[in-house]
Design a protein around this motif. Structure first.
Motif, PDB file in Angstrom:
ATOM      1  N   ARG A 398      -5.808 -36.053  57.064  1.00  0.00           N
ATOM      2  CA  ARG A 398      -4.658 -35.302  57.575  1.00  0.00           C
ATOM      3  C   ARG A 398      -4.650 -33.847  57.142  1.00  0.00           C
ATOM      4  O   ARG A 398      -4.107 -32.988  57.853  1.00  0.00           O
ATOM      5  CB  ARG A 398      -3.356 -35.998  57.123  1.00  0.00           C
ATOM      6  CG  ARG A 398      -2.088 -35.305  57.610  1.00  0.00           C
ATOM      7  CD  ARG A 398      -2.029 -35.239  59.135  1.00  0.00           C
ATOM      8  NE  ARG A 398      -0.896 -34.485  59.626  1.00  0.00           N
ATOM      9  CZ  ARG A 398      -0.909 -33.179  59.908  1.00  0.00           C
ATOM     10  NH1 ARG A 398      -2.013 -32.471  59.698  1.00  0.00           N
ATOM     11  NH2 ARG A 398       0.157 -32.589  60.381  1.00  0.00           N
ATOM     12  N   TYR A 406      -0.628 -27.054  59.501  1.00  0.00           N
ATOM     13  CA  TYR A 406       0.486 -26.796  58.580  1.00  0.00           C
ATOM     14  C   TYR A 406       0.297 -25.488  57.819  1.00  0.00           C
ATOM     15  O   TYR A 406       1.272 -24.816  57.473  1.00  0.00           O
ATOM     16  CB  TYR A 406       0.715 -27.978  57.633  1.00  0.00           C
ATOM     17  CG  TYR A 406      -0.345 -28.172  56.563  1.00  0.00           C
ATOM     18  CD1 TYR A 406      -0.187 -27.625  55.298  1.00  0.00           C
ATOM     19  CD2 TYR A 406      -1.496 -28.917  56.817  1.00  0.00           C
ATOM     20  CE1 TYR A 406      -1.144 -27.817  54.308  1.00  0.00           C
ATOM     21  CE2 TYR A 406      -2.457 -29.104  55.843  1.00  0.00           C
ATOM     22  CZ  TYR A 406      -2.282 -28.555  54.591  1.00  0.00           C
ATOM     23  OH  TYR A 406      -3.240 -28.737  53.625  1.00  0.00           O
ATOM     24  N   TRP A 427       7.016 -30.433  54.071  1.00  0.00           N
ATOM     25  CA  TRP A 427       7.269 -31.469  55.074  1.00  0.00           C
ATOM     26  C   TRP A 427       7.903 -32.660  54.364  1.00  0.00           C
ATOM     27  O   TRP A 427       7.482 -33.030  53.261  1.00  0.00           O
ATOM     28  CB  TRP A 427       5.970 -31.938  55.718  1.00  0.00           C
ATOM     29  CG  TRP A 427       5.320 -30.996  56.678  1.00  0.00           C
ATOM     30  CD1 TRP A 427       5.125 -29.659  56.524  1.00  0.00           C
ATOM     31  CD2 TRP A 427       4.749 -31.342  57.943  1.00  0.00           C
ATOM     32  NE1 TRP A 427       4.474 -29.143  57.607  1.00  0.00           N
ATOM     33  CE2 TRP A 427       4.227 -30.155  58.498  1.00  0.00           C
ATOM     34  CE3 TRP A 427       4.625 -32.528  58.654  1.00  0.00           C
ATOM     35  CZ2 TRP A 427       3.584 -30.122  59.737  1.00  0.00           C
ATOM     36  CZ3 TRP A 427       3.980 -32.504  59.881  1.00  0.00           C
ATOM     37  CH2 TRP A 427       3.481 -31.317  60.424  1.00  0.00           C
ATOM     38  N   ASP A 432       6.189 -35.915  58.380  1.00  0.00           N
ATOM     39  CA  ASP A 432       4.796 -36.355  58.364  1.00  0.00           C
ATOM     40  C   ASP A 432       4.570 -37.502  59.346  1.00  0.00           C
ATOM     41  O   ASP A 432       3.539 -37.579  60.012  1.00  0.00           O
ATOM     42  CB  ASP A 432       4.441 -36.800  56.938  1.00  0.00           C
ATOM     43  CG  ASP A 432       2.968 -36.611  56.629  1.00  0.00           C
ATOM     44  OD1 ASP A 432       2.358 -35.703  57.197  1.00  0.00           O
ATOM     45  OD2 ASP A 432       2.442 -37.378  55.797  1.00  0.00           O
ATOM     46  N   GLY A 436       3.250 -35.460  63.083  1.00  0.00           N
ATOM     47  CA  GLY A 436       1.904 -35.238  62.571  1.00  0.00           C
ATOM     48  C   GLY A 436       0.810 -35.406  63.590  1.00  0.00           C
ATOM     49  O   GLY A 436       1.000 -35.243  64.798  1.00  0.00           O
TER      50      GLY A 436
END
Length: 728
Positions: A398, A406, A427, A432, A436
């Motif tokens: 991620r 981000y 966040w 998330d 996301g």
């Protein structure tokens, strides 16, 4: 006691104390050394005049172990104990700290940290050792062959001194072009099960610094109000109610209109103010489909002629062979969207220095991405951008997005301020989960034909789903002949010797932003391949282990030999076929990221009243296991990650909006979900390969095969909990 020091001795000691030895490579890859921290080379090892040795770690630490593994390589070659070497993360500079497996890009991913660094860090450590030995030999007037370094002490006959004594002299020497690397028979640290993580203590006592721990003087917390569905644009907002929140500062629409930044003095105030904000959205370009529509599109694509003939097989001939087979085994699979859900939600801190530099404090998985983006956003040269990499509380992919999402969000939230106050973008867990990137949804349709003797005569494999790479900056070099390999890896390149195999691929429209997820395409391809191998074995009336070994019988083929090796070991250690009444076993074996992993899952109970996972036995061949303790931990973590998701988890959409919001409806693996995990590492002399991801792919089909042994039915749509299987 009085110590008398001459002026000459004092000056010599002072010079030594201020000396520094850097060893690494030049941009052309050749080994180099320098006596200044401003030297233009890629230092992997730094030795200060007081003898402090520091490994410069170019791969970030999200729990997978490079902050231990890379120092181990240097300490081994240099002749240190693990408590004699420190580490620090490398600065962002893709020209000198690039991941050689990624090209001119600095980043961590694809389980490449050890494979990428194995020789680099050993050579740097070995070069430093030889330079220190040469310096000692010159000072003592002895042959360099008589000098050794052990536990940080340089020795020659009855003479000995700590390495710090020779740093000043060594820093004036040229690095050897090809230093001698230690033979594996000389290893004391590499492969030593007693070596423990360098970062465990600070994580246990709270000293570890994650991006979430950053609190710069006078910083603001920023949270972003985002649209319910991807693609919405902010047109305006009313912050009348937000103004009533104590600690609220102000709000601003991001320059790209993707959201509204809400600024506050602390996290709680930012959360409360954001909830009070009323935003006007333009949703005309947003995603509107629901999960059933996404699934229907994928299923429809599986029934059509595939867009790409991946392995260039004669698809018509394979279809004819399957149609004419004595037995045909056919299944269609569906794999839903999945969230990464790392324990530390996304966050980073951005500030501007008095000199005008932009500094990002982040658990930066791929610092080159935000570094390049910041040059454009702030209109600054690369040297005016600094990225300080911190520890990360997980990632699973991620924290490495093609668009640095981000980090760019933080930059946009900062650029619209007067830049006098640092901004900490935070966040929440709900952000998330709902805003996301996700493991893409995929479908597989597989038809396997067997002759009368139970031999495979044809294998048709159709795959449809959402490409991770297409439409990103990586497309130009990661997509070939229209095929995103991450969509078909684990099938198209399977080591199994399968005659008449045709693999087709069709890309479908992305439902939301999709991203690599722990083990990437192998997360769904392994499930389809290994459950179908089990079904084919059953149809042929053969043992699943024996059936697989029959398709891995070429000992001259390293892939088949090593895959067969872990399969045999896992079966042996699990007591394959010899379980108490009321229990069942399932097995799977898969190659990913250069490593071979086989797993046996043993279960009890039944799908209706509850299945209990009693034990998972794992065998892994990852080449030389640099840190066996970390290898075992990564296998355990990968197994839990895969099984936990296949048991209960999925991301679903309603009119484009994500339904799940937090762990109550996206439940992570619980400590009691798996009673026992037993990991066995194959002894190997091969160069190290990945361990962060390879434990995940075989875990899910092994569970599915075990559940099928209990119930007689294979789960082909996931998660299991939504498709007829409950867990005790």
């Amino acid at each position: 006691m009085t110590i008398s020091t001459s002026r000459r001795g004092f000056l010599k000691g002072a010079a030594a104390a201020s000396a520094v030895l850097l060893v690494g490579t030049r941009p052309d890859g050749a080994l180099a050394s320098a006596s200044s921290e401003g030297a233009m080379l890629n230092p992997f090892v730094k030795i200060d005049g007081d003898g402090t040795v520091t490994a410069i770690v170019k791969h970030f630490e999200k729990g997978q172990g490079p902050a231990t593994g890379l120092p181990t390589l240097i300490a081994e070659e240099l002749g240190l104990r693990m408590d004699q070497i420190e580490y620090e993360f490398a600065p962002s500079d893709p020209q000198v700290y690039n991941n050689t497996l990624f090209g001119p890009f600095q980043g961590t991913g694809g389980s490449t940290a050890m494979a990428n660094s194995w020789l680099q860090y050993r050579q740097a450590g070995a070069a430093a050792r030889e330079m220190l030995i040469t310096a000692a030999a010159q000072e003592w007037g002895v042959d360099a062959n008589a000098v050794t370094i052990e536990d940080g002490i340089v020795k020659a006959g009855d003479q000995s001194a700590p390495i710090g004594q020779f740093v000043a002299a060594a820093s004036q020497l040229e690095a050897p072009a090809e230093p001698r690397l230690k033979d594996p028979s000389e290893f004391r640290l590499i492969g030593n099960e007693a070596v423990r993580r360098k970062d465990s203590a600070i994580k246990g006592n709270g000293q570890a610094m994650y991006a979430m721990d950053m609190h710069l003087p006078n910083q603001m917390v920023a949270m972003i109000a985002r649209p319910e569905a991807r693609g919405g644009l902010a047109l305006g907002f009313d912050d009348s109610a937000a103004n009533e929140v104590k600690g609220y500062i102000n709000a601003a629409i991001l320059p790209n209109q993707a959201g509204v930044a809400v600024y506050a003095e602390n996290t709680w105030a930012a959360i409360q103010a954001r909830e009070a904000l009323e935003v006007e959205w333009d949703m005309s370009g947003a995603e509107t489909r629901s999960s059933d529509q996404v699934k229907a599109e994928i299923m429809e694509a599986l029934d059509a002629t595939p867009t790409y003939n991946v392995n260039k097989a004669d698809a018509d001939a394979v279809a004819a062979a399957v149609d004419g087979a004595d037995t045909v085994v056919e299944k269609t699979f569906y794999f839903p969207l999945l969230a990464h859900a790392p324990m530390e939600p996304l966050n980073c801190v951005i500030e501007q220095t008095e000199e005008g530099d932009i500094v990002l404090h982040d658990g930066a998985q791929m610092p080159t991405g935000p570094h390049m983006a910041y040059q454009q956003i702030f209109e600054l040269p690369a040297e005016k951008i600094q990225i300080k990499t911190m520890l990360a509380g997980g990632s699973f992919g991620r924290r490495a997005t093609p668009d640095a999402d981000y980090q760019v969000e933080a930059a946009l939230a900062f650029v619209v301020t007067d830049r006098t106050r640092p901004v900490h973008l935070v966040w929440t867990r709900e952000d998330d989960m709902r805003s996301g990137y996700y493991r893409p949804a995929f479908g597989h349709k597989v038809r396997v034909g067997l002759d009368g003797a139970g031999n495979i005569v044809g294998w048709q494999h159709q795959i449809a789903g959402q490409s991770i790479i297409k439409g990103t900056p990586f497309e130009s070099f990661a997509v070939h002949d229209g095929v995103d390999h991450s969509s078909v890896e684990g099938v198209a390149d399977s080591p199994y010797d399968i005659p008449g195999m045709a693999v087709g691929l069709t890309d479908t429209a992305k439902a939301t932003s999709v991203l690599w997820w722990r083990a990437v395409g192998h997360t769904h391809t392994a499930y389809a391949m290994e459950t179908m191998m089990d079904l084919a074995a059953k149809a042929a009336g053969r043992d699943p282990v024996e059936f697989r070994l029959a398709h891995l019988s070429d000992d001259s083929n390293a892939d088949q030999r090593r895959k067969a090796g872990v399969l045999k070991l896992a079966a042996e250690k699990a007591g394959w076929g010899n379980v108490p009444e009321g229990r069942a076993q399932g097995i799977a074996v898969h190659k990913s990221f250069g490593s071979y992993v086989a797993e046996v899952v043993e279960v009890s109970g039944d799908p209706e009243d509850g299945v209990r996972i009693e034990k998972v036995t794992c065998a892994v061949d990852c080449g030389i296991a640099v840190n066996p303790d970390i290898v075992k931990a990564q296998m355990e973590g990968g197994i839990g990650y895969g099984i936990g998701h296949v048991m209960r988890n999925q991301i679903t959409l309603t009119s484009g909006a994500v339904d799940q919001y937090n762990f109550p409806d996206y439940e992570p693996l619980r400590i009691g979900d798996i009673a026992e995990i037993d990991v066995h590492i194959v002894a190997s002399a091969e160069a190290p390969t990945g361990v962060g991801e390879p434990g995940t792919p075989p875990s899910t089909p092994a569970l599915a095969n075990a559940v099928r042994e209990l119930s007689g039915d294979l789960v082909t749509a996931l998660p299991m909990a939504d498709n007829g299987v409950s867990f005790a």
